[in-house]
Design an enzyme around this catalytic site. Structure first.
Site, mmCIF file in Angstrom:
data_model
loop_
_atom_site.group_PDB
_atom_site.id
_atom_site.type_symbol
_atom_site.label_atom_id
_atom_site.label_comp_id
_atom_site.label_asym_id
_atom_site.label_seq_id
_atom_site.Cartn_x
_atom_site.Cartn_y
_atom_site.Cartn_z
ATOM 1 N N LYS A 52 0.849 -1.203 0.000
ATOM 2 C CA LYS A 52 0.000 0.000 0.000
ATOM 3 C C LYS A 52 0.880 1.246 0.000
ATOM 4 C CE LYS A 52 -3.817 -2.534 2.003
ATOM 5 N NZ LYS A 52 -4.618 -2.977 3.144
ATOM 6 N N GLN A 96 -5.075 -1.777 9.230
ATOM 7 C CA GLN A 96 -4.925 -3.109 8.650
ATOM 8 C C GLN A 96 -5.522 -4.175 9.564
ATOM 9 O OE1 GLN A 96 -3.747 -3.624 5.547
ATOM 10 N NE2 GLN A 96 -4.075 -5.803 5.700
ATOM 11 N N ASP A 119 -11.244 2.241 3.283
ATOM 12 C CA ASP A 119 -11.599 0.822 3.154
ATOM 13 C C ASP A 119 -13.108 0.656 2.936
ATOM 14 O OD1 ASP A 119 -9.574 -1.170 3.317
ATOM 15 O OD2 ASP A 119 -9.205 -0.653 5.415
HETATM 16 N N1 GUN Z 1 -7.003 -7.267 5.780
HETATM 17 C C1 GUN Z 1 -7.313 -8.059 4.729
HETATM 18 N N2 GUN Z 1 -7.913 -7.346 3.745
HETATM 19 C C2 GUN Z 1 -7.979 -6.075 4.198
HETATM 20 C C3 GUN Z 1 -8.488 -4.869 3.625
HETATM 21 O O1 GUN Z 1 -9.025 -4.820 2.507
HETATM 22 N N3 GUN Z 1 -8.361 -3.756 4.402
HETATM 23 C C4 GUN Z 1 -7.809 -3.790 5.645
HETATM 24 N N4 GUN Z 1 -7.752 -2.642 6.330
HETATM 25 N N5 GUN Z 1 -7.331 -4.900 6.196
HETATM 26 C C5 GUN Z 1 -7.419 -6.018 5.479
#
Ligand code: GUN
Length: 284
Positions: A52, A96, A119
């Site tokens: 990211k 996350q 998200d």
């Molecule tokens: N963990 C697994 N997939 C995701 C996601 O799309 N966003 C976040 N914040 N954590 C995750």
């Protein structure tokens, strides 16, 4: 043999579009900024967070990382989110998942200001997804729709089986497909007639997290098969839910793992961060 939908290629195209938009914003003195929070040292989460940050760098956005120890209390995490919510320089906040067991995920996700929730996990944004007027899109499901659109796959009136009912993938995926006029069946671990449903589906989207769940006999000729999951096989190699080698002979389109849906999630995250920045600055 089915056409392979190349997630790396489509994701690169989306990121280039975002990069162009970021350049235009920078000329107006606005630099999008994404704050990423990671709690603990889960190795998969570490890889995702690094990717990211790399995508932010590529698109010209600023990224801030908050790497907190496993012992972080819920209160400390909520206080950090409060600060980031108020920080005018921060346009997007991402925490996350998964979080350590001592922290309640729902409380944390509900704390993120909806306008910075890149998200799209906050109940307000989930509501917008349900209604169909969301500005911030669920990253993985919206990434799947981008892939289908890029491949010119018509969704109108098509039957679609979604396997998995998580808040991150299955449920929002169903909403996006319904908005595109598909007829959707959401399947899960308690579904009794899974292969009957998949055999009657024009599109199969699997996010169950079980290798070899979708075998060739479960797929009708010419179906579109999208594999969202990332599992490891008995040799430790990455694989999805779909028996790729055999299913690709029957499918009209198929996504590989890795190099399929995975890269798309991040490119939608970049789109969301751009959208959040524009909207906070009266540019959208
Ligand atoms: N963990 C697994 N997939 C995701 C996601 O799309 N966003 C976040 N914040 N954590 C995750």
């Amino acid at each position: 043999m089915g056409k392979i939908i190349d997630g790396n290629l489509i994701s690169a195209k989306v990121k280039d579009e975002v990069k162009n938009e970021v350049e235009k914003l920078k000329m107006k003195g606005i630099t999008p900024c994404l704050a990423v929070i990671i709690v603990g040292s889960d190795p998969a989460s570490r890889v995702y967070v690094n990717n990211k940050k790399k995508a932010c760098e590529y698109t010209g956005m600023k990224s801030l990382e908050f790497a907190l120890p496993e012992e972080t209390s819920q209160e400390e995490l909520l206080n950090l989110i409060d600060k980031l919510n108020e920080d005018k320089q921060v346009n997007g906040i991402l925490c996350q998942l998964p979080l350590p067991k001592s922290i309640d995920e729902e409380t944390v996700l509900n704390k993120i200001a909806p306008e910075k929730d890149v998200d799209a996990f906050h109940p307000l944004n989930v509501g917008h997804i349900m209604i169909g007027d969301a500005k911030l899109l669920p990253c993985t499901p919206a990434g799947v729709v981008e892939m289908l659109d890029y491949s010119n796959i018509d969704l109108k009136g098509k039957t679609c089986a979604i396997i998995g009912r998580s808040n991150i993938v299955g449920k929002p995926m169903a909403m996006l497909m319904v908005q595109r006029d598909a007829t959707v069946t959401v399947c899960h671990s308690k579904t009794k007639n899974l292969s009957e449903i998949t055999r009657n589906s024009d599109i199969i989207i699997s996010s169950a997290g079980r290798k070899n769940l979708i075998t060739a006999d479960m797929v009708k000729d010419g179906a579109v098969v999208i594999d969202v999951s990332i599992n490891r096989d008995e040799n430790g190699k990455l694989c999805g839910d779909v028996d790729y080698e055999n299913v690709k002979e029957k499918a009209s389109y198929i996504t590989p793992v890795p190099g399929g849906v995975g890269p798309m999630t991040i490119s939608v995250l970049m789109k969301n961060t751009l959208m959040a920045t524009k909207s906070q600055n009266g540019e959208a």
